[in-house]
Write an enzyme that holds these catalytic residues in place. Structure first.
Site, mmCIF file in Angstrom:
data_model
loop_
_atom_site.group_PDB
_atom_site.id
_atom_site.type_symbol
_atom_site.label_atom_id
_atom_site.label_comp_id
_atom_site.label_asym_id
_atom_site.label_seq_id
_atom_site.Cartn_x
_atom_site.Cartn_y
_atom_site.Cartn_z
ATOM 1 N N ARG A 1 0.830 -1.215 0.000
ATOM 2 C CA ARG A 1 0.000 0.000 0.000
ATOM 3 C C ARG A 1 0.860 1.259 0.000
ATOM 4 O O ARG A 1 0.539 2.243 -0.685
ATOM 5 C CB ARG A 1 -0.931 -0.005 1.210
ATOM 6 C CG ARG A 1 -1.892 1.179 1.266
ATOM 7 C CD ARG A 1 -2.859 1.060 2.418
ATOM 8 N NE ARG A 1 -3.741 -0.082 2.262
ATOM 9 C CZ ARG A 1 -4.638 -0.478 3.165
ATOM 10 N NH1 ARG A 1 -4.754 0.184 4.308
ATOM 11 N NH2 ARG A 1 -5.406 -1.526 2.940
ATOM 12 N N HIS B 1 0.506 4.226 -2.788
ATOM 13 C CA HIS B 1 0.219 5.615 -2.411
ATOM 14 C C HIS B 1 1.380 6.537 -2.775
ATOM 15 O O HIS B 1 1.162 7.725 -3.029
ATOM 16 C CB HIS B 1 -0.092 5.703 -0.914
ATOM 17 C CG HIS B 1 -1.466 5.216 -0.561
ATOM 18 N ND1 HIS B 1 -2.291 5.855 0.337
ATOM 19 C CD2 HIS B 1 -2.179 4.145 -0.997
ATOM 20 C CE1 HIS B 1 -3.443 5.200 0.436
ATOM 21 N NE2 HIS B 1 -3.383 4.149 -0.359
ATOM 22 N N ASN C 1 -4.208 8.647 3.899
ATOM 23 C CA ASN C 1 -2.965 8.129 4.462
ATOM 24 C C ASN C 1 -2.938 8.081 5.978
ATOM 25 O O ASN C 1 -2.378 7.162 6.574
ATOM 26 C CB ASN C 1 -1.777 8.986 3.989
ATOM 27 C CG ASN C 1 -1.521 8.868 2.506
ATOM 28 O OD1 ASN C 1 -1.978 7.934 1.852
ATOM 29 N ND2 ASN C 1 -0.771 9.805 1.955
ATOM 30 N N HIS D 1 -5.923 -6.282 -3.029
ATOM 31 C CA HIS D 1 -6.796 -6.335 -1.862
ATOM 32 C C HIS D 1 -7.072 -7.761 -1.420
ATOM 33 O O HIS D 1 -7.813 -7.988 -0.465
ATOM 34 C CB HIS D 1 -8.110 -5.601 -2.146
ATOM 35 C CG HIS D 1 -7.952 -4.120 -2.206
ATOM 36 N ND1 HIS D 1 -8.974 -3.267 -2.601
ATOM 37 C CD2 HIS D 1 -6.896 -3.316 -1.922
ATOM 38 C CE1 HIS D 1 -8.539 -2.019 -2.567
ATOM 39 N NE2 HIS D 1 -7.282 -2.027 -2.162
#
Length: 335
Positions: A70, A74, A102, A201
């Site tokens: 992740r 990001h 975040n 995911h």
């Protein structure tokens, strides 16, 4: 679910946005400067060091794999893959860690610190934090049974961050399919890339605050098998009440949450995707392409693994046109 069948002016505006995003992105990308053997002579043990630390982290807690993956995602969605997401706030710099997407969801910064410390001990001043993160994300996937891919490296660490871009560019769990596709297109990533990357995911968890609207909204409308979906929904509501419990978590793939496989796509086919943004890929009225991809990746795990690997390389090739440096500490720019 929201209806996106109103075409006319909104669609024309969306098309213009896509064309603009592609034209600006093509100027910014320069993946030719990246190569898998970039550190072959200057730090040949770089990947070995990263892999060893990731093994320790994943053995300690399998969820650390999702945390690193992740972080990389990001990072790449703001200014390109330049390590900007790792920067702490200072008197002269506002970082991205407090952005809406975040502040409560990003973890693993301590793992990055450990990897960087070991890299600096073995090859001081050579390996960037941005490259560290890209390699660690690949290893995170492999360590939980996912595919391997060669990671092109040679990125520079940015000297800046953008809280504003982090708040606007990163997709959110509540957004609809058209909005999310537009955000991927703006980064040069296709709908195919989006569906494949969403397959990440299959590991990791989501906070109650991110899926509350889904389970108290249209979850029962999309769920197809009441015998299995209703007990699952009841459990979700226990873990995520209407009021409170924002930081309670639930796996996004409740079948095999600690295994990188294609089971996540089964949740979408059953209509029980935890996040609205995920379920929209299969249930949205405009999800013609994405729904067929969901079906494909559930039926063919090899096709999913191959596309996921390709899409990770494609996302990782988004560079920051401003260039940068090799940070000594991933949390701060060099002085």
């Amino acid at each position: 679910m929201a209806c996106y069948l109103c075409f006319s002016k909104p669609v024309l505006l969306f098309s213009a946005l896509v064309l603009w995003a592609f034209s600006t992105l093509l100027e910014a990308q320069d993946p030719s400067q990246l190569s898998s053997d970039y550190y072959l002579k200057t730090c040949p043990i770089a990947e070995q060091i990263v892999r060893k630390q990731m093994e320790y982290a994943v053995q300690a807690d399998p969820r650390n794999a999702a945390a690193i993956l992740r972080l990389h995602f990001h990072d790449c969605f703001v200014q390109g893959c330049d390590g900007s997401v790792l920067l702490d706030d200072t008197v002269t710099l506002i970082g991205e860690k407090k952005a809406e997407q975040n502040v409560k969801s990003l973890k693993g910064f301590d793992i990055v610190d450990k990897i960087k410390t070991n890299l600096e001990a073995g090859c001081p001043g050579i390996v960037t934090c941005a490259d560290l993160l890209a390699i660690a994300a690949r290893d995170a996937v492999v360590l939980l049974g996912g595919p391997y891919w060669d990671v092109p490296v040679g990125r520079k660490d940015s000297k800046t961050a953008s809280l504003d871009q982090a708040n606007t560019d990163i997709p959110t769990p509540q957004q609809g399919l058209v909005t999310i596709i537009s955000k991927f297109l703006a980064k040069g990533l296709s709908a195919t890339d989006m569906v494949a990357l969403a397959g990440a995911h299959t590991i990791g968890v989501s906070r109650c605050a991110s899926f509350r609207d889904r389970i108290y909204g249209d979850f029962e409308l999309t769920a197809k098998d009441e015998a299995s979906s209703l007990p699952y929904l009841s459990k979700l509501k226990e873990d995520c009440p209407l009021d409170g419990g924002d930081d309670n978590v639930s796996p996004m793939d409740h079948f095999t949450p600690n295994l990188f496989d294609n089971a996540f796509f089964e949740t979408l086919l059953k209509g029980t995707g935890l996040l609205n943004s995920d379920q929209e890929m299969y249930s949205s009225l405009v999800g013609f392409e994405t729904s067929s991809l969901v079906e494909k990746y559930w039926a063919d795990p090899v096709a999913f693994f191959n596309q996921f690997s390709d899409s990770m390389v494609k996302m990782g090739n988004i560079t920051n046109p401003e260039g940068g440096e090799v940070r000594k500490n991933c949390r701060f720019v060099n002085t």
